[in-house]
Design a protein around this motif. Structure first.
Motif, PDB file in Angstrom:
ATOM      1  N   THR A   6      -5.790  -9.249   8.749  1.00 24.72           N
ATOM      2  CA  THR A   6      -6.831  -8.502   9.386  1.00 24.72           C
ATOM      3  C   THR A   6      -7.553  -7.614   8.443  1.00 24.72           C
ATOM      4  O   THR A   6      -6.918  -7.032   7.460  1.00 24.72           O
ATOM      5  N   ASP A  18      -4.963  -6.699   5.800  1.00 27.94           N
ATOM      6  CA  ASP A  18      -3.530  -6.496   6.364  1.00 27.94           C
ATOM      7  C   ASP A  18      -2.738  -7.907   6.530  1.00 27.94           C
ATOM      8  O   ASP A  18      -3.592  -8.849   6.898  1.00 27.94           O
ATOM      9  N   VAL A  55       0.180 -10.254   7.615  1.00 28.80           N
ATOM     10  CA  VAL A  55       1.440 -10.375   8.412  1.00 28.80           C
ATOM     11  C   VAL A  55       2.019 -11.730   8.555  1.00 28.80           C
ATOM     12  O   VAL A  55       1.186 -12.753   8.928  1.00 28.80           O
ATOM     13  N   LYS A  82      -0.173  -6.443   1.667  1.00 22.93           N
ATOM     14  CA  LYS A  82      -1.655  -6.605   1.881  1.00 22.93           C
ATOM     15  C   LYS A  82      -2.194  -7.701   0.752  1.00 22.93           C
ATOM     16  O   LYS A  82      -1.681  -8.176  -0.074  1.00 22.93           O
ATOM     17  N   PRO A 101      -9.823  -4.487   6.959  1.00 22.43           N
ATOM     18  CA  PRO A 101      -9.457  -3.043   7.269  1.00 22.43           C
ATOM     19  C   PRO A 101     -10.097  -2.205   8.501  1.00 22.43           C
ATOM     20  O   PRO A 101      -9.547  -1.456   8.859  1.00 22.43           O
ATOM     21  N   ASP A 110       0.813  -1.237   0.056  1.00 18.24           N
ATOM     22  CA  ASP A 110      -0.053  -0.041   0.028  1.00 18.24           C
ATOM     23  C   ASP A 110       0.716   1.145   0.043  1.00 18.24           C
ATOM     24  O   ASP A 110       0.621   2.008   0.701  1.00 18.24           O
ATOM     25  N   GLN A 113       4.812   3.858   6.724  1.00 20.08           N
ATOM     26  CA  GLN A 113       4.340   2.244   6.843  1.00 20.08           C
ATOM     27  C   GLN A 113       4.116   2.013   5.528  1.00 20.08           C
ATOM     28  O   GLN A 113       2.883   2.260   4.773  1.00 20.08           O
ATOM     29  N   ARG A 114       4.788   0.892   5.077  1.00 12.94           N
ATOM     30  CA  ARG A 114       4.404   0.246   4.075  1.00 12.94           C
ATOM     31  C   ARG A 114       4.047  -1.041   4.326  1.00 12.94           C
ATOM     32  O   ARG A 114       4.964  -1.949   4.767  1.00 12.94           O
ATOM     33  N   LYS A 115       3.008  -1.714   4.265  1.00 13.53           N
ATOM     34  CA  LYS A 115       2.383  -2.999   4.667  1.00 13.53           C
ATOM     35  C   LYS A 115       2.061  -4.061   3.421  1.00 13.53           C
ATOM     36  O   LYS A 115       1.375  -3.534   2.604  1.00 13.53           O
ATOM     37  N   TRP A 131      -8.466  -4.758   0.691  1.00 17.29           N
ATOM     38  CA  TRP A 131      -7.253  -5.284   0.763  1.00 17.29           C
ATOM     39  C   TRP A 131      -6.910  -5.765   2.314  1.00 17.29           C
ATOM     40  O   TRP A 131      -6.883  -4.365   2.981  1.00 17.29           O
TER      41      TRP A 131
END
Lengths: 254, 254
Positions: free
Chosen positions: A146, A131, A133, A38, A148, A22, A34-36, A129
């Motif tokens: 997770t 998250d 991890v 997705k 949004p 993102d 923060q670049r996470k 989209w």
DNA sequence: TAAATAGTGTCTATGAGACAGTATAGT
DNA sequence: ACTATACTGTCTCATAGACACTATTTA
């Protein structure tokens, strides 16, 4: 000679595990920290699992390949198009679909830059989209998804599902997709398929480390990537610090 | 809700690309010099392509997974069992089978030690281990397949097929299988799945180099492999030179 | 002893990680 | 001046390749 009508045949679905990052386009980026990672999900509108989240996908139609089916369904359901799509594996446990005999050809797909607004299609509220991890601890891959809005969708440790709100066997498909993504990033530079055309070296690092689980200093990361990069004349717009040169992927790499 | 009966469904086949090395068991080996990579083929007994060579495989049946289908057909057609089988990809071009709409789930499978006599099954003359030779030149993979009687079965340069006596799109499936084999050998030590339980280090080198296309001195090859090996108390029977210690794969490797 | 392969050790080049230190933007 | 990130350079260690050399077996 084998006559098709004489035998039982399964329904064949094509499902896509679509990853994205993102980050806004690097060339016009602000001070995004923060670049996470997705993962693209759709909300099922029909039984079974109505209302549950699932991978975008649908049934193979006569006259198309499974790749085409995966891309077609991806586009129809989410409005997302993927420049990179690769075969993952086939999921075919006889009881995997309550409707009957349905096997799924799973694909791994990547989007370059995830503009979160691109999620649209027939029903905008029906795609998101989530998250993503992942952590590796003593040989076990832990995955957490997770929504949004903060709802935990999946908590999976190795093959044990602590919690799983996803439809069908999609949790297992996602785990397989991530393993393959990591493998391709480590061994075949697939990280570049998640990046825009031009990017700063530091834009590579967060995605790379989120996927591989490795950690290096920015200096050493730079040195590792340098041979794979083509310098350009462009720089990104500055934040509160020195501007960074933009690179593109050097061609002639596997 | 999707009702299976309302939609067209393809027939689903499972085909296996099975590689093996024609070395006798290392522990009871004579002075065997030539160790060559082999590919398992069956002669088709039915139309279409009656009499042509093809990959072992057949149609998925209700109640089994595609892996089970691949292993079942492999066993039925050739008597070969494979300890290692992995998904390759799905081939689904609409015109790939003249009988109609048939997609194929392709697998990569390996046998530890190829006893050429194990080829049997319903019709002993209907299966063979063909010689497999691959070379990479300027980014193009060249594959040549030769039947045991010397007949050239396939000559493929990149995606161009100079000659191809194989059924269906099996030449393309084989090429994909070899690419994956090479990748797995280089990055994930899959070479050990082609070896017997105990082996000398020099027994590894010919297979490793035939598959990867790399070349090293025997001394440096030894050093590269050493950390992956567990020493045993056994030695192979001597030929006209010093006996070699036998190793097994060290466990705890990816 | 000759032939052939097994196995050890040494030198060197390369790449990764730790880390010191300089450069350049905004505030 | 201060801060945050970009970027350069240096040291060390691990690994890969080249290659000299020794060891052990049969003929």
């Amino acid at each position: 000679m084998y006559r098709i009508e004489d035998y039982d045949r399964p329904s064949v679905a094509a499902d896509a595990v679509v990853f994205g990052f993102d980050t806004a386009d690097a060339a016009s980026r602000g001070g995004l920290k923060q670049r996470k990672l997705k993962l693209l999900l759709v909300k099922r509108g029909e039984e079974p699992f109505r209302g549950a989240w699932s991978l975008p996908g649908g049934f193979l139609q006569r006259g198309e390949t499974v790749e085409q089916a995966a891309l077609r369904e991806l586009s129809e359901e989410t409005g997302v198009s993927s420049p990179k799509i690769m075969h993952l594996r086939v999921f075919s446990a006889p009881d995997r679909d309550p409707r009957g005999w349905v096997i799924s050809c799973a694909f791994l797909a990547l989007t370059k830059t995830v503009a979160l607004s691109t999620v649209s299609g027939s029903d905008a509220a029906a795609a998101c989209w989530a998250d993503f991890v992942a952590e590796e601890s003593n040989g076990c891959l832990n995955i957490r998804l997770t929504a949004p809005d903060g709802t935990p969708l999946l908590d999976r440790y190795g093959d044990a599902e602590i919690s799983n709100l996803l439809a069908f066997d999609h949790a297992a498909i996602i785990a397989e997709g991530f393993r393959r993504l990591r493998d391709e990033v480590i061994h075949h530079d697939m990280i570049f398929d998640l990046m825009p055309e031009l990017f700063a070296i530091s834009d590579l690092q967060q995605p790379y480390e989120a996927i591989t689980g490795m950690h290096t200093s920015s200096q050493n990361f730079r040195k590792k990537m340098a041979p794979k990069l083509q310098e350009t004349e462009f720089f990104n717009e500055a934040a509160a610090h020195r501007t960074a040169r933009l690179y593109r992927r050097k061609d002639g790499l596997s």
